[in-house]
Design an enzyme around this catalytic site. Sequence first.
Site, short mmCIF file in Angstrom:
data_model
loop_
_atom_site.label_atom_id
_atom_site.label_comp_id
_atom_site.label_asym_id
_atom_site.label_seq_id
_atom_site.Cartn_x
_atom_site.Cartn_y
_atom_site.Cartn_z
N GLY A 23 0.83 -1.20 0.00
CA GLY A 23 0.00 0.00 0.00
C GLY A 23 0.87 1.25 0.00
N GLY A 25 -0.52 4.59 0.30
CA GLY A 25 -1.18 5.81 0.76
C GLY A 25 -0.23 6.56 1.69
N ILE A 48 4.30 -2.00 -2.86
CA ILE A 48 3.36 -2.67 -3.78
C ILE A 48 2.01 -1.97 -3.69
CG2 ILE A 48 2.35 -4.89 -4.42
CD1 ILE A 48 4.45 -6.26 -2.66
N GLU A 62 -9.03 15.83 2.36
CA GLU A 62 -9.30 17.23 2.04
C GLU A 62 -8.97 18.17 3.18
OE1 GLU A 62 -13.43 17.30 0.80
OE2 GLU A 62 -13.05 15.94 -0.88
N GLY A 63 -9.66 17.98 4.32
CA GLY A 63 -9.78 19.05 5.31
C GLY A 63 -8.58 19.36 6.15
N PHE A 131 -12.34 21.92 13.56
CA PHE A 131 -12.87 20.66 13.04
C PHE A 131 -13.75 20.02 14.11
CE2 PHE A 131 -12.22 17.82 9.39
CZ PHE A 131 -11.75 18.73 8.46
N PHE A 171 -1.54 -6.68 -7.64
CA PHE A 171 -2.62 -6.95 -6.70
C PHE A 171 -2.21 -8.06 -5.73
CE2 PHE A 171 -6.54 -8.84 -5.20
CZ PHE A 171 -7.35 -7.74 -4.97
N GLN A 245 -17.53 4.57 10.48
CA GLN A 245 -17.94 5.99 10.51
C GLN A 245 -18.68 6.44 9.24
OE1 GLN A 245 -14.89 9.49 10.38
NE2 GLN A 245 -15.83 9.48 12.39
N HIS A 247 -19.68 9.83 7.41
CA HIS A 247 -19.34 11.26 7.39
C HIS A 247 -20.64 12.02 7.09
CE1 HIS A 247 -17.64 15.08 6.22
NE2 HIS A 247 -16.43 14.66 6.55
N LEU A 257 -16.99 13.37 -1.15
CA LEU A 257 -16.93 14.06 0.14
C LEU A 257 -16.96 15.58 0.01
CD1 LEU A 257 -16.44 13.64 3.24
CD2 LEU A 257 -14.10 14.30 2.77
N GLU A 260 -15.41 18.28 6.03
CA GLU A 260 -15.85 18.92 7.27
C GLU A 260 -15.26 20.33 7.40
OE1 GLU A 260 -16.08 16.11 10.51
OE2 GLU A 260 -15.08 17.56 11.79
N ARG A 291 -18.61 13.34 14.36
CA ARG A 291 -19.33 12.86 13.17
C ARG A 291 -20.46 11.90 13.48
NH1 ARG A 291 -14.05 12.20 9.28
NH2 ARG A 291 -13.80 14.44 9.03
N HIS A 360 -17.63 6.30 5.33
CA HIS A 360 -16.40 7.07 5.19
C HIS A 360 -15.15 6.39 5.72
CE1 HIS A 360 -14.06 10.70 4.72
NE2 HIS A 360 -13.77 10.76 6.01
N TYR A 361 -15.23 5.81 6.92
CA TYR A 361 -13.97 5.42 7.57
C TYR A 361 -14.18 4.22 8.49
CZ TYR A 361 -9.71 5.73 10.33
OH TYR A 361 -8.53 5.46 10.94
N ARG A 401 -13.93 8.15 15.18
CA ARG A 401 -12.72 8.94 14.93
C ARG A 401 -13.06 10.42 14.77
NH1 ARG A 401 -10.21 11.04 10.21
NH2 ARG A 401 -11.72 10.07 8.83
N SER A 406 -7.01 10.96 11.16
CA SER A 406 -6.59 9.79 10.39
C SER A 406 -5.31 10.04 9.61
CB SER A 406 -7.68 9.34 9.44
OG SER A 406 -7.15 8.34 8.61
C1 LIG Z 1 -12.60 11.65 0.50
C2 LIG Z 1 -11.84 11.48 1.77
C3 LIG Z 1 -11.38 12.59 2.45
C4 LIG Z 1 -10.68 12.45 3.65
N1 LIG Z 1 -10.23 13.56 4.29
C5 LIG Z 1 -9.48 13.41 5.41
C6 LIG Z 1 -8.91 14.54 6.06
O1 LIG Z 1 -9.03 15.68 5.63
N2 LIG Z 1 -8.19 14.33 7.18
C7 LIG Z 1 -7.99 13.09 7.70
O2 LIG Z 1 -7.30 12.96 8.72
N3 LIG Z 1 -8.52 12.00 7.10
C8 LIG Z 1 -9.25 12.14 5.96
N4 LIG Z 1 -9.77 11.02 5.36
C9 LIG Z 1 -9.39 9.69 5.85
C10 LIG Z 1 -7.95 9.41 5.40
O3 LIG Z 1 -7.69 10.09 4.21
C11 LIG Z 1 -7.71 7.93 5.19
O4 LIG Z 1 -8.10 7.21 6.32
C12 LIG Z 1 -6.22 7.68 4.92
O5 LIG Z 1 -5.75 8.50 3.88
C13 LIG Z 1 -5.95 6.22 4.60
O6 LIG Z 1 -4.61 6.11 4.23
P1 LIG Z 1 -3.88 4.73 4.16
O7 LIG Z 1 -2.45 5.04 3.87
O8 LIG Z 1 -4.19 3.93 5.35
O9 LIG Z 1 -4.55 3.97 2.92
P2 LIG Z 1 -4.93 4.45 1.44
O10 LIG Z 1 -4.54 5.82 1.13
O11 LIG Z 1 -6.35 4.07 1.23
O12 LIG Z 1 -4.01 3.51 0.55
C14 LIG Z 1 -4.19 2.12 0.47
C15 LIG Z 1 -3.12 1.54 -0.42
O13 LIG Z 1 -3.17 0.13 -0.40
C16 LIG Z 1 -3.11 -0.38 -1.71
N5 LIG Z 1 -3.83 -1.66 -1.73
C17 LIG Z 1 -5.03 -1.95 -1.16
N6 LIG Z 1 -5.34 -3.24 -1.41
C18 LIG Z 1 -4.31 -3.77 -2.13
C19 LIG Z 1 -4.05 -5.05 -2.70
N7 LIG Z 1 -4.92 -6.06 -2.60
N8 LIG Z 1 -2.90 -5.20 -3.39
C20 LIG Z 1 -2.01 -4.18 -3.54
N9 LIG Z 1 -2.23 -2.96 -3.03
C21 LIG Z 1 -3.36 -2.77 -2.33
C22 LIG Z 1 -3.76 0.68 -2.56
O14 LIG Z 1 -3.34 0.57 -3.90
C23 LIG Z 1 -3.22 1.94 -1.89
O15 LIG Z 1 -1.93 2.22 -2.36
C24 LIG Z 1 -10.46 11.15 4.15
C25 LIG Z 1 -10.91 10.04 3.47
C26 LIG Z 1 -11.61 10.21 2.30
C27 LIG Z 1 -12.12 8.96 1.61
#
Ligand SMILES: Cc1cc2nc3c(=O)[nH]c(=O)nc-3n(C[C@H](O)[C@H](O)[C@H](O)COP(=O)(O)OP(=O)(O)OC[C@H]3O[C@@H](n4cnc5c(N)ncnc54)[C@H](O)[C@@H]3O)c2cc1C
Length: 588
Positions: A23, A25, A48, A62-63, A131, A171, A245, A247, A257, A260, A291, A360-361, A401, A406
């Site tokens: 992942g 993110g 990966i 976003e926020g 917030f 994947f 959660q 939103h 979204l 907030e 929320r 949302h979460y 949350r 997050s």
């Molecule tokens: C629209 C939106 C707005 C938000 N705004 C905020 C905010 O302003 N402030 C805040 O604190 N939080 C916010 N959140 C929540 C926060 O953004 C997320 O909880 C956080 O970004 C998640 O990050 P992560 O690194 O855990 O996973 P993600 O960013 O979801 O990344 C997951 C990764 O895992 C990979 N992956 C998943 N499954 C597989 C698989 N089977 N094989 C290979 N790769 C895989 C994906 O390709 C990706 O790279 C928001 C969420 C959303 C949806």
Amino acid sequence: MAGIYLVVVTVVEVITHDLLVIGSGIAGLRAALEASRVSGGKIDVAIISKVHLMRSHSVCAEGGTAAVLRPEEGDSFELHMWDTVKGADFLADQDAVERFVKLCPEEIRLLDRWGMPWSRRSDGRIAQRRFGGHSFPRATYAADKTGFFEMQTLYDTLLKYDNWSRYDEWFVTSIIVEDDQFMGLTAIEMKTGDFYLFRAKAAIIATGGAGRIYTFTTNSRIVTGDGMAMAYRAGIPLKDMEFFQFHPTGLVPSGILISEAARGEGGYLKNNKGERFMAKYAPERMELAPRDIVSRSMMREIIEGRGFEGPMGLGYLHLDLTHLGAEKIYERLPLIREVSMKYAGVDPVEEPIPVRPAAHYSMGGIHVNIDGQVLMADGRPVKGLWAAGEVTSVSIHGANRLGTNSTAECLVYGRITGAEAAKYIMGGAELPSTPKDAAEREEKRIFDVILKTENGENPFDIAWELRKTMDKYVGIFRDEEGLKTAVKRIRELKERYKKVTVVDKGRSYNMNLIATLETGNMLDVGEVMAVSALARTESRGAHARTDYPERDDDNWLKHTLALYTPEGPRLTYIPVVIKRWKPIVRKY
Ligand SMILES: Cc1cc2nc3c(=O)[nH]c(=O)nc-3n(C[C@H](O)[C@H](O)[C@H](O)COP(=O)(O)OP(=O)(O)OC[C@H]3O[C@@H](n4cnc5c(N)ncnc54)[C@H](O)[C@@H]3O)c2cc1C
């Protein structure tokens, strides 16, 4: 015994690295960066991702990101901890919350040094805004595109190192754990359809949440709970999965979204009588209550006939920003304006935005300790395996949350797990033996069973029925009858899934196959959510049981752990870490 046996030997190709980050993110990139930093670029890291690295859902954040930056103006670690614990309806582990809160400011400053374009005050200092559930304006932000810029900054900084490789559009199908030790994982290279075994000394699971398990959601299409399901099937417990959660402000009809931040900047929620109805439900905090409370209040307004009728039965309310003035909206909420105009035909400078609560979460997730190390149900750590970000439950967010906690958690726990895994590898960890049998079993499951089944069930029908079930019975309000129905329906869907048919039999970019595997993952996650929710006979945070409307600390101040068995999840419970604050009545 006489006879000739034809033995077919499948040879799964093997790729080896020191550390696998699953992942990309905010959590995954931050973990890879920290592992590179603390090892001085010496350990060999692979990232990966099932999509291009920079298309992870985190780019949508976003926020803002929470951090205590202004003790001299009245904020404090103590206050951020208290807000988080109260927001969590007292289900958060208070030692984890303390560690988290104390590391947030450093992450904001590190990102600043790495080039993050934080929005600024007129005195040049990093700006912060209000917030929900936070009693001080501590959301640090970059307009309303915070996640996008955080991802960009982490990625740019990672480019300084050359010790890492990337596997975009790979994947991951299974995580292999044997005798409490991480052994490797299996993955499909989507471009070729080829199947591989990855071996490594350690791995960090950072695969994000599961929001696509509902129909009306803010989450990207790829957020399908894969990491949770793979860990669960590998025998790792999922914690507190009943807490999901909603939103308050998903744009109608798409669910995109509306941050907030729109309310943080002073936006109002109004019903069809033009009333700011939050005055009834949270007279002090109004629109900036946590929320779970705002979402429940909105659903009550809609159910009791004070909403507007929307398309596809999506009743909605108004988010009114018109009194904020064009200048503030252009400067602080440009994305919100663009999205409202493009996807609802509404310019928020002139008119209110149609919104309703959207999935949302996931507060729940993989059971980890305060270092992010993955744990078995009895508390034994899994050697060589960590997890960070939305895929986990540390637990910082407990039953609900707070917004901006997050992205902050992804940064803090990306950093902690990256450092822990690097330390483990540099301390002389050995490469585990090759889990050949597990890899071959997985290859057969996918290519000999799922891909070869003919004339069976349509995976998209199964996914749709699962989503409708989750919406109806495992949504904002729940009760025993509905949850029992959900468990029954999900089990029927799991039976149907055994005969699932992938129409596309090709290898290259077989998205039909990928969607089928995702559906299988969502079925496992959905079952755990429904079973965990049915068992918890109280209301706490985002888990609102209409048949048990009160919080019940005597019986339920504990974390749920769900363990895989072939018959369905088996539940056990562990205590919540309470250090400073005993539960009190939660009012806003
Ligand atoms: C629209 C939106 C707005 C938000 N705004 C905020 C905010 O302003 N402030 C805040 O604190 N939080 C916010 N959140 C929540 C926060 O953004 C997320 O909880 C956080 O970004 C998640 O990050 P992560 O690194 O855990 O996973 P993600 O960013 O979801 O990344 C997951 C990764 O895992 C990979 N992956 C998943 N499954 C597989 C698989 N089977 N094989 C290979 N790769 C895989 C994906 O390709 C990706 O790279 C928001 C969420 C959303 C949806």
